[in-house]
Design a protein around this motif. Structure first.
Motif, short mmCIF file in Angstrom:
data_model
loop_
_atom_site.label_atom_id
_atom_site.label_comp_id
_atom_site.label_asym_id
_atom_site.label_seq_id
_atom_site.Cartn_x
_atom_site.Cartn_y
_atom_site.Cartn_z
N THR A 7 -4.40 1.71 2.77
CA THR A 7 -4.86 2.99 2.25
C THR A 7 -6.20 2.79 1.54
O THR A 7 -6.65 1.65 1.36
CB THR A 7 -3.85 3.58 1.26
OG1 THR A 7 -3.78 2.70 0.12
CG2 THR A 7 -2.47 3.71 1.89
N GLU A 8 -6.83 3.90 1.10
CA GLU A 8 -8.09 3.76 0.36
C GLU A 8 -7.88 2.96 -0.92
O GLU A 8 -8.69 2.12 -1.27
CB GLU A 8 -8.67 5.14 0.04
CG GLU A 8 -10.02 5.04 -0.68
CD GLU A 8 -10.61 6.41 -1.01
OE1 GLU A 8 -11.75 6.43 -1.55
OE2 GLU A 8 -9.95 7.43 -0.75
N ASP A 64 -5.63 0.66 -1.39
CA ASP A 64 -5.46 -0.75 -1.00
C ASP A 64 -6.81 -1.41 -0.77
O ASP A 64 -7.03 -2.56 -1.18
CB ASP A 64 -4.62 -0.85 0.29
CG ASP A 64 -3.18 -0.44 0.10
OD1 ASP A 64 -2.69 -0.53 -1.04
OD2 ASP A 64 -2.56 -0.03 1.09
N ARG A 116 -5.68 2.15 8.90
CA ARG A 116 -4.84 3.30 8.58
C ARG A 116 -3.45 2.78 8.24
O ARG A 116 -2.90 1.95 8.95
CB ARG A 116 -4.78 4.27 9.76
CG ARG A 116 -3.98 5.53 9.44
CD ARG A 116 -4.08 6.54 10.55
NE ARG A 116 -3.27 7.71 10.27
CZ ARG A 116 -3.11 8.73 11.11
NH1 ARG A 116 -3.75 8.71 12.28
NH2 ARG A 116 -2.35 9.76 10.78
N SER A 117 -2.89 3.28 7.17
CA SER A 117 -1.64 2.75 6.64
C SER A 117 -0.43 3.28 7.39
O SER A 117 -0.32 4.48 7.66
CB SER A 117 -1.52 3.10 5.16
OG SER A 117 -0.27 2.71 4.65
N THR A 176 1.99 4.78 4.46
CA THR A 176 1.66 6.15 4.01
C THR A 176 1.05 6.89 5.19
O THR A 176 -0.19 7.00 5.32
CB THR A 176 0.67 6.11 2.83
OG1 THR A 176 1.13 5.17 1.84
CG2 THR A 176 0.51 7.48 2.18
N GLU A 192 0.56 9.90 6.08
CA GLU A 192 -0.32 11.05 5.87
C GLU A 192 -1.69 10.66 5.34
O GLU A 192 -2.60 11.50 5.26
CB GLU A 192 0.33 12.04 4.89
CG GLU A 192 0.48 11.54 3.45
CD GLU A 192 1.70 10.65 3.25
OE1 GLU A 192 1.97 10.29 2.08
OE2 GLU A 192 2.36 10.32 4.25
N ALA A 193 -1.86 9.40 4.96
CA ALA A 193 -3.15 8.96 4.42
C ALA A 193 -4.19 8.96 5.52
O ALA A 193 -3.90 8.66 6.68
CB ALA A 193 -3.01 7.57 3.81
N VAL A 231 -9.48 4.75 6.68
CA VAL A 231 -10.44 4.33 5.67
C VAL A 231 -11.34 3.25 6.26
O VAL A 231 -10.88 2.39 7.02
CB VAL A 231 -9.72 3.83 4.39
CG1 VAL A 231 -8.79 2.68 4.69
CG2 VAL A 231 -10.72 3.45 3.30
N THR A 264 -13.58 7.52 3.49
CA THR A 264 -12.42 7.95 4.29
C THR A 264 -12.93 8.68 5.52
O THR A 264 -14.00 9.31 5.52
CB THR A 264 -11.51 8.87 3.47
OG1 THR A 264 -12.26 10.01 3.02
CG2 THR A 264 -10.91 8.12 2.28
N PRO A 296 -1.52 3.62 13.16
CA PRO A 296 -1.62 2.68 12.03
C PRO A 296 -2.07 1.30 12.50
O PRO A 296 -1.82 0.90 13.64
CB PRO A 296 -0.20 2.63 11.46
CG PRO A 296 0.45 3.89 11.92
CD PRO A 296 -0.16 4.18 13.27
#
Length: 619
Positions: free
Chosen positions: A87-88, A90, A138-139, A142, A144-145, A148, A162, A171
């Motif tokens: 994620t961002e 992370d 991309r996670s 998560t 919906e994230a 990044v 992002t 992902p």
């Protein structure tokens, strides 16, 4: 310093370290990593760990549901995985902070042993070949994230932004490098494919490579690891399995193994093979072994997984629980590695025991090549000693023979303390019917003395010069009196070497003389000489306190030899001295020990004097 104290008001200010990224990369390239090629290993390693985390998250997913794809066309190098992603938050936490690893998150900390390395420091290795690293992720944790993007540059700067989900529909993570011009040796398509095969041939996740030559739309490249390790495959018969393991050993090491030993240590998740070398290895030379950790190649030169005596094999293993060092190019020395070393040593002992019990032909071939390694083991391992000592070859007065063969004809076995002592006495001892073993080689004397432990009917003793001279027949009284004048002149000529001279009869008659002069006796005479030279000084007192009656060398002349029978009748004093010196020199050379300068000079002088005498006589 991170903390500064103000002397005026005792206030303190927290500060952060300023890291010169270029200096850190230089440090990595010159002191941590052995070669820039490790960048691809680190990228593969990060991808494998990401896949491991993804499987932890989605435990019902098939083993081959997620994979790794490599791409290299000369302009870029790209590594894409279907792993856990970032994620961002992370990205800010793990990619912008040197030394912090995404494997340390709370969700997976307790499963740390499932991962090979650390994402943080490993990613820096890419700066060894590129000035910029592009990460798109991309996670999966998560969903919906958004996607990044992180761009890191060699000057220490980076940007994060992002992107819409369409930028990375699934992902996972893609790392793209634009290589520097001077990094072509490591980033060309052929090199990337070769490095991927080198490091990742045993990885458990599917890895493919694409060099872009398939044209637009090409999505599936050549498999990097098309088959699992040979010990993980099923085989129709035990023979087929043995042949497959031997073929793999030949592929990896470049030689046809004398035999392969399968290795399996479930406690540490280790599997592999040990390949018995088909040629003799010099004592003490330790070959490197090929070690994989969770499928990833760690080292091709890991000496530490086997004890020193096991230099007759080379191993390739894959382990779950061995701990890499910081560079991940060798193994960390800890209790686990020590236990693995002991367990693998036991597997090699068990293989030797099986060969001794059920395959004497294989055992014979093995001992013919690697008897020195087995002798080294037998000295410290009573079980191996009792099992194999009768089969080990030794140099004896009956030629090269096993102790079992030698003990059948010699109930008393004599052993020399040095190679030169054996060479001095071998021919005469053999003619006298004495059984002598050369104990001068590494381990031999110690092992021969243990023969009665498995052959109680045999006795073993160190060879003493008196034992040999007792088997030399004295000459009759009349012959000895006739030779007395010559023997006196010979003793006088050789007094400088502390050498006595005697006349005996012994076989073979072709041997004119035998020189009995042990290394210990020479050392004692040298010490006595030093004591005499240093008499009255401090060293003279020390050496005098150690001084013993120095044993003299003995030159035994053979009355059965025609040359000796002629020599003892010489009535010219100078010629008698010269002939005695020549006989001494010839006996010293036959002993094959290093000659002292005075002996070399004597041999040259006696030869020239005899030649001059012969020329004068002819003229």
């Amino acid at each position: 310093m991170p903390l500064r104290h103000d002397s005026a008001d005792h206030a303190s200010t927290d500060r952060t370290f300023q890291v010169d990224l270029r200096g850190l990369v230089d440090l990595l390239s010159h002191h941590l990593y052995s070669s820039p090629r490790v960048y691809l290993r680190e990228l593969l390693q990060n991808a494998v760990d990401a896949l491991t985390a993804r499987h932890r998250l989605e435990q019902g997913a098939p083993a081959d549901a997620f994979g790794i794809r490599l791409y290299a066309d000369g302009a870029v190098v790209r590594v894409e995985d279907d792993g856990i992603g970032l994620t961002e938050a992370d990205v800010h936490t793990f990619l912008a902070t040197i030394g912090r690893s995404s494997k340390r998150t709370d969700q997976i900390a307790e499963q740390r042993a499932d991962f090979i390395g650390q994402f943080g420091i490993g990613l820096l290795s890419c700066f060894l070949v590129a000035d910029e690293i592009h990460v798109l992720s991309r996670s999966a944790r998560t969903p919906e994230a958004p996607a990044v993007e992180w761009r890191g540059r060699g000057d220490g700067s980076y940007t994060v932004r992002t992107l819409p989900a369409s930028a990375r529909p699934r992902p996972g993570t893609t790392v793209t490098l634009t290589p520097r011009a001077d990094a072509g040796e490591w980033t060309g398509p052929a090199q990337v494919h070769a490095l991927a095969r080198h490091f990742g041939s045993l990885l458990r996740h599917p890895v493919t490579f694409d060099d872009g030559t398939g044209g637009p739309g090409t999505s599936v490249g050549a498999p990097v690891n098309p088959e699992p390790a040979p010990w993980a495959r099923s085989h129709a018969t035990p023979g087929a399995r043995s042949r497959a393991l031997a073929a793999y050993g030949e592929q990896v090491f470049g030689f046809t193994p004398l035999d392969t030993i399968e290795l399996d240590l479930p406690a540490v998740g280790l599997k592999g093979i040990a390949c018995v070398l088909p040629e003799t290895v010099p004592a003490g030379r330790r070959h490197g072994h090929r070690v994989h950790v969770k499928g990833m190649l760690l080292s091709e030169q890991a000496e530490e997984i086997l004890p020193d005596w096991a230099f007759f094999v080379r191993c390739v293993v894959d382990a779950e629980s061995l701990r890499p060092t910081a560079s991940r190019e060798s193994l960390y020395e800890d209790d686990t590695l020590a236990a693995v070393r002991d367990a693998l040593a036991e597997r090699l002992r068990a293989w030797i025991a099986r060969a001794a019990a059920s395959d004497p032909e294989l055992l014979g071939r093995f001992l013919q090549v690697h008897h020195l390694a087995v002798k080294s083991l037998a000295v410290h391992d009573d079980e191996i000693m009792r099992m194999l000592l009768p089969w080990l070859p030794f140099e004896t007065t009956d030629g090269h023979a096993t102790l079992d063969e030698f003990a059948r004809t010699h109930r008393t076995v004599l052993v020399t303390s040095s190679v030169e002592e054996f060479r001095q006495v071998a021919a005469i001892a053999s003619a006298a019917g004495l059984g002598v073993v050369n104990g001068g080689y590494t381990y031999d004397r110690e092992l021969v003395h243990r023969l009665p432990e498995i052959r109680p009917e045999v006795s073993v003793a160190d060879l003493d010069p008196s034992t040999l001279t007792a088997h030399l027949d004295p000459v009759d009284r009349e012959t000895e009196l006739a030779a007395a004048a010559y023997l006196a002149q010979a003793r006088d000529a050789l007094a400088v070497f502390d050498c006595d001279v005697a006349l005996r009869t012994f076989q073979p008659a072709s041997a004119p003389a035998l020189l009995l002069d042990s290394r210990e006796a020479r050392h004692e005479r040298t010490r006595s000489q030093l004591a005499r030279e240093q008499q009255g000084g401090v060293w003279g007192d020390i050496l005098g306190a150690l001084r013993q009656e120095a044993p003299r060398a003995q030159l035994i002349l053979n009355q059965l030899n025609p040359l000796v029978r002629t020599a003892v009748t010489i009535d010219e004093p100078e010629l008698a001295r010269t002939s005695a010196e020549a006989l001494y020199g010839q006996a010293a050379m036959l002993s094959r020990r290093p000659l002292r300068p005075a002996e070399s000079s004597l041999i040259n002088r006696s030869f020239l004097d005899l030649l001059a005498h012969a020329l004068r006589k002819d003229s």
